[in-house]
Design a protein around this motif. Structure first.
Motif, short mmCIF file in Angstrom:
data_model
loop_
_atom_site.label_atom_id
_atom_site.label_comp_id
_atom_site.label_asym_id
_atom_site.label_seq_id
_atom_site.Cartn_x
_atom_site.Cartn_y
_atom_site.Cartn_z
N ARG A 639 -4.85 -12.53 -113.39
CA ARG A 639 -5.49 -13.83 -113.15
C ARG A 639 -5.73 -13.84 -111.50
O ARG A 639 -6.45 -14.70 -110.94
N HIS A 640 -5.14 -12.78 -110.79
CA HIS A 640 -5.03 -13.04 -109.45
C HIS A 640 -5.88 -11.98 -108.73
O HIS A 640 -5.63 -11.60 -107.43
N LEU A 641 -6.88 -11.21 -109.39
CA LEU A 641 -7.50 -10.07 -108.77
C LEU A 641 -8.64 -10.46 -107.61
O LEU A 641 -9.18 -11.55 -107.69
N PRO A 642 -8.86 -9.71 -106.82
CA PRO A 642 -10.02 -9.98 -105.96
C PRO A 642 -11.30 -9.99 -106.58
O PRO A 642 -11.20 -9.25 -107.62
N ALA A 643 -12.24 -10.52 -105.99
CA ALA A 643 -13.57 -10.67 -106.58
C ALA A 643 -14.09 -9.33 -106.89
O ALA A 643 -14.92 -9.20 -107.88
N ALA A 644 -13.90 -8.25 -106.13
CA ALA A 644 -14.41 -7.00 -106.38
C ALA A 644 -14.30 -6.45 -107.81
O ALA A 644 -14.97 -5.64 -108.32
N PHE A 645 -12.80 -6.54 -108.31
CA PHE A 645 -12.63 -6.26 -109.65
C PHE A 645 -13.30 -7.03 -110.64
O PHE A 645 -13.75 -6.30 -111.71
N HIS A 646 -13.50 -8.35 -110.60
CA HIS A 646 -14.33 -9.07 -111.45
C HIS A 646 -15.69 -8.58 -111.57
O HIS A 646 -16.52 -8.24 -112.60
N ASN A 647 -16.06 -8.28 -110.16
CA ASN A 647 -17.56 -7.73 -110.27
C ASN A 647 -17.74 -6.28 -110.86
O ASN A 647 -18.97 -5.83 -111.38
N SER A 648 -16.83 -5.63 -110.88
CA SER A 648 -16.79 -4.25 -111.58
C SER A 648 -16.07 -4.31 -112.97
O SER A 648 -15.60 -3.12 -113.35
N PHE A 649 -15.93 -5.49 -113.49
CA PHE A 649 -15.15 -5.35 -114.69
C PHE A 649 -15.44 -4.45 -115.81
O PHE A 649 -14.73 -3.67 -116.19
N ASN A 650 -16.56 -4.39 -116.06
CA ASN A 650 -17.10 -3.53 -117.13
C ASN A 650 -16.71 -2.04 -117.06
O ASN A 650 -16.50 -0.90 -117.62
N ALA A 651 -17.15 -1.79 -115.70
CA ALA A 651 -16.93 -0.30 -115.17
C ALA A 651 -15.45 0.22 -115.17
O ALA A 651 -15.26 1.29 -115.57
N ILE A 652 -14.80 -0.76 -114.81
CA ILE A 652 -13.27 -0.58 -114.90
C ILE A 652 -12.70 -0.42 -116.43
O ILE A 652 -12.24 0.42 -116.79
N VAL A 653 -12.93 -1.47 -117.11
CA VAL A 653 -12.58 -1.55 -118.57
C VAL A 653 -13.17 -0.57 -119.69
O VAL A 653 -12.54 0.05 -120.21
#
Length: 718
Positions: A639-653
């Motif tokens: 819930r508290h991730l920096p924006a960079a993680f949300h921008n790369s969500f598919n690449a991470i998950v």
């Protein structure tokens, strides 16, 4: 001149340091089966102190009269901030302990000075295969060796003096099954005994013995049968196969020996506690019924050959994750005027068992916690009398205890002064609900039930329900009368293991971050210390130079610590080794507030997508990132991730670009639409949290007051 003086001091210190290690190495060489059996009070030579594993120390320098003067002597910060579960092993002034990622530390028991450290370099990607955190419950010492298992299922022996590797062996084929080791090895008769974990993923359980000097495998005993068409390893497997139906071997079967292994130096037998089935749901793995031996059993083996001697199955056809892997304690007690050699066992299923350890016969079984899956045990048959709805065949059912159990891995203790067994007890329930269609996926959780519980919209109510419906306590149990002598409630559940001492004391750590001392006879709290983090591990005590110390590991995590979804407003501190003595005056630094990042806007308000995302989150993310996306902080709170993680969500998950940090990709089992739904659910929870934090304090206080009443009422109803 100052530099030369400093160099001379450093040289002298280094010389003394080296000498002290080698003096200790000589004493570690003296740790043998015979010395562990003698159970000298100054040291803590084996996981349960000696082979009976009663975790009682005769030391009484710290006692009911002066424990209030106990204080922190020293603290040692490990390299990580996740859950710690290990029992420190103490040999003549040196502590050997494991931390996260199976790292081993050797510390000076007087002051916590690091003597050496060994990192086995477990691949961070393998964390996904650990159901219950990257934990380790400790080392074994024997004839100059420090022996431990790793998360990726290796067994390693180190030189006690230097930490250098003496031998290393793979205990499992990781291409066949995703095994792990988190348990502490046991050593006796020049053999190392170790099992493994992985039943949530679908593995075939076993225990193995290795030569203590070479690491060569000597024997292996499987706990469940394989495909009958391939033949059986022994008669015990042939008999077990008759209690299974269907094609269980395609799912592994389970039965991992992930914790309790006890050598009986009086009867020369080895007892193992066997775990749950794979999958949990018995009607999937064995559709036509059967007891499914040797799941949820205590099995006695010949320690020299691994041959089967006897078994007692505590939960036939277990279907609730009711393992029998919990602490096995050996004792002698009078029953009907006859002295018997017995096992005391308080496994997950909520009954306290007294078992004849010569024959495996059940002598007594009584509930020590709230139980509704069975009413009692028939002593003629040795079987439980189950409730009609226990197996959730036709509809979801609320069952007590939950899969967390009425007691988990946290060790018990026994005091001969009081005649009581002290249990870190748990009161919990869980809604068991069969999946509509079972799909077995290698390397994923394969349970055959839905993990998600009914949704609670408000985070405040969710938090309160977690703490009210699931509770923990220190339970003093009379094994003769089979009844509670006293009980002390804790604020939270998942509290630490127990130590009992000759000073009339019982020590325990708590989930809410305290180290505690109680009177052993009546449970009166006499002392506490703020550990700044949850404490799960069991304490030990020892003496150096005539002074008594108490040591415990502090680090919050493990299965419940990760999955519970308990909100923390501070960043977890480094996981620590804490050591106390009379007159100690050390203090720990305060934990910094956790950093909150503004979440992006919601992706959608479509309830169908959000529900899909919630279901997928609980299937693939919940075990690490917490209930309703609330993390304990050691693993990122989504819930508290920096924006960079949300921008790369598919690449991470999906693609796993953070695999080297332990966050592997799920592209083999999730689509882009699936990832979108999970992301939508996470951002929904993030924005709910943001909106809650923006509310006025008086309104939040009012909600807390009202929801506390509601949570108490719901807990009472359940």
């Amino acid at each position: 001149m100052k530099t030369l003086f400093g160099f001379a001091c450093a040289l002298a210190t280094a010389t003394l340091f080296t000498a002290s290690i080698f003096v200790n190495a000589d004493t570690v060489k003296d740790v043998t089966t015979e010395r562990i059996s003698r159970n000298d009070s100054a040291n803590w030579l084996s996981y349960g102190k000696d082979y009976k594993e009663q975790r009682y120390s005769e030391l009484d320098q710290i006692n009911v009269g002066n424990v209030a003067k106990l204080g922190l002597a020293w603290a040692f910060d490990t390299d990580f901030n996740r859950g710690l579960e290990a029992t420190p092993i103490v040999v003549d002034g040196v502590i050997y302990v494991t931390g996260n990622w199976s790292v081993v530390y050797a510390l000076d028991a007087r002051d916590g000075r690091l003597l050496w450290k060994y990192d086995p370099k477990v691949p961070k990607e393998w964390a996904k295969m650990a159901c219950c955190d990257v934990v380790n419950r400790g080392v074994a010492v024997y004839e100059g060796k420090i022996i431990f298992g790793t998360l990726d299922a290796r067994l390693i022996a180190l030189d006690a003096a230097s930490g250098e590797v003496l031998w290393e062996t793979a205990t499992a084929d990781l291409k066949a099954y995703p095994y792990t080791i988190t348990g502490a090895p046991r050593v006796a008769k020049d053999k190392v005994f170790i099992g493994n974990g992985g039943a949530e993923y679908g593995v075939r359980g076993y225990v193995s013995a290795f030569d203590v000097n070479t690491g060569k495998e000597l024997w292996r005993f499987y706990t469940v049968p394989a495909n009958p068409a391939d033949g059986f390893e022994n008669d015990a497997m042939a008999r077990a196969a008759k209690t299974w139906t269907g094609k269980w071997w395609e799912y592994g079967g389970g039965g991992t020996v992930w914790d309790s292994i006890v050598y009986d130096d009086e009867l020369d037998q080895l007892y193992i506690g066997v775990g749950n089935g794979s999958p949990w749901n018995a009607k999937i793995r064995s559709p036509e019924g059967g007891d499914n031996l040797y799941l949820s059993s205590i099995v006695a083996l010949n320690p020299d050959s691994g041959e089967y001697i006897w078994h007692y199955q505590e939960t036939p056809a277990e279907s609730w994750d009711y393992t029998a892997t919990q602490h096995i304690m050996l004792a002698d007690m009078a029953i009907a005027g006859e002295q018997r050699k017995v096992i005391w066992h308080a496994p997950k299923n909520g009954f306290f068992f007294v078992i004849d350890r010569q024959s495996g016969k059940l002598l007594s079984a009584e509930p020590y916690a709230d139980v509704n899956w069975a009413s009692h045990y028939d002593l003629e048959t040795g079987r439980p009398v189950e409730a009609d709805n226990a197996r959730y065949r036709d509809a979801p059912e609320l069952i007590r205890p939950s899969s967390m159990g009425a007691h988990n891995w946290q060790a018990m203790a026994y005091s001969p002064q009081t005649g009581l067994v002290y249990i870190p007890a748990i009161s919990s329930l869980f809604e068991y609900n069969s999946v509509e269609e079972y799909l077995h996926q290698w390397g994923q959780w394969n349970l055959g039930i839905y993990l998600q519980q009914p949704a609670v919209a408000d985070p405040i109510l969710s938090q309160l329900l977690t703490s009210k419906i699931t509770q923990g306590s220190l339970l003093a149990w009379d094994p003769v009368k089979q009844e509670a002598a006293w009980q002390v409630s804790h604020k939270l559940t998942w509290n630490g293991g127990i130590l009992a001492t000759g000073g009339g004391l019982v020590f325990q750590g708590s989930a809410d971050g305290e180290v505690l001392a109680f009177r052993a006879d009546n449970g009166e709290k006499l002392w506490s210390f703020p550990a700044k983090t949850g404490v799960m591990a069991p304490p030990v005590t020892y003496t150096v130079d005539g002074e008594q110390y108490v040591t415990i590991l502090a680090g919050w995590g493990g299965a419940f610590g990760l999955i519970a979804g308990l909100e923390r407003e501070v960043t977890p501190p480094p996981s620590r080794v804490l050591t106390f003595k009379l007159g100690g005056n050390g203090v720990l630094p305060e934990n910094p507030l956790k950093q909150l990042h503004e979440p992006p806007p919601r992706l959608t308000t479509d309830e169908a997508i959000l529900e899909k995302g919630r279901n997928l989150y609980y299937a693939y993310c919940n075990a690490c990132h917490g209930t309703e996306a609330i993390s304990n902080g050691a693993i990122p709170d989504l819930r508290h991730l920096p924006a960079a993680f949300h921008n790369s969500f598919n690449a991470i998950v999906l693609d796993g670009i953070m695999s080297k940090a332990g966050m592997v990709g799920f592209g083999e089992v999730l689509s882009e639409d699936d990832a979108y739904a999970i992301h939508a659910f996470i951002l929904e929870r993030a924005n709910v949290d943001k909106e809650l934090r923006a509310q006025s304090d008086w309104w939040k206080d009012l909600k807390i007051w009202f929801f506390s009443l509601l949570a108490n009422f719901i807990a009472w109803l359940m």
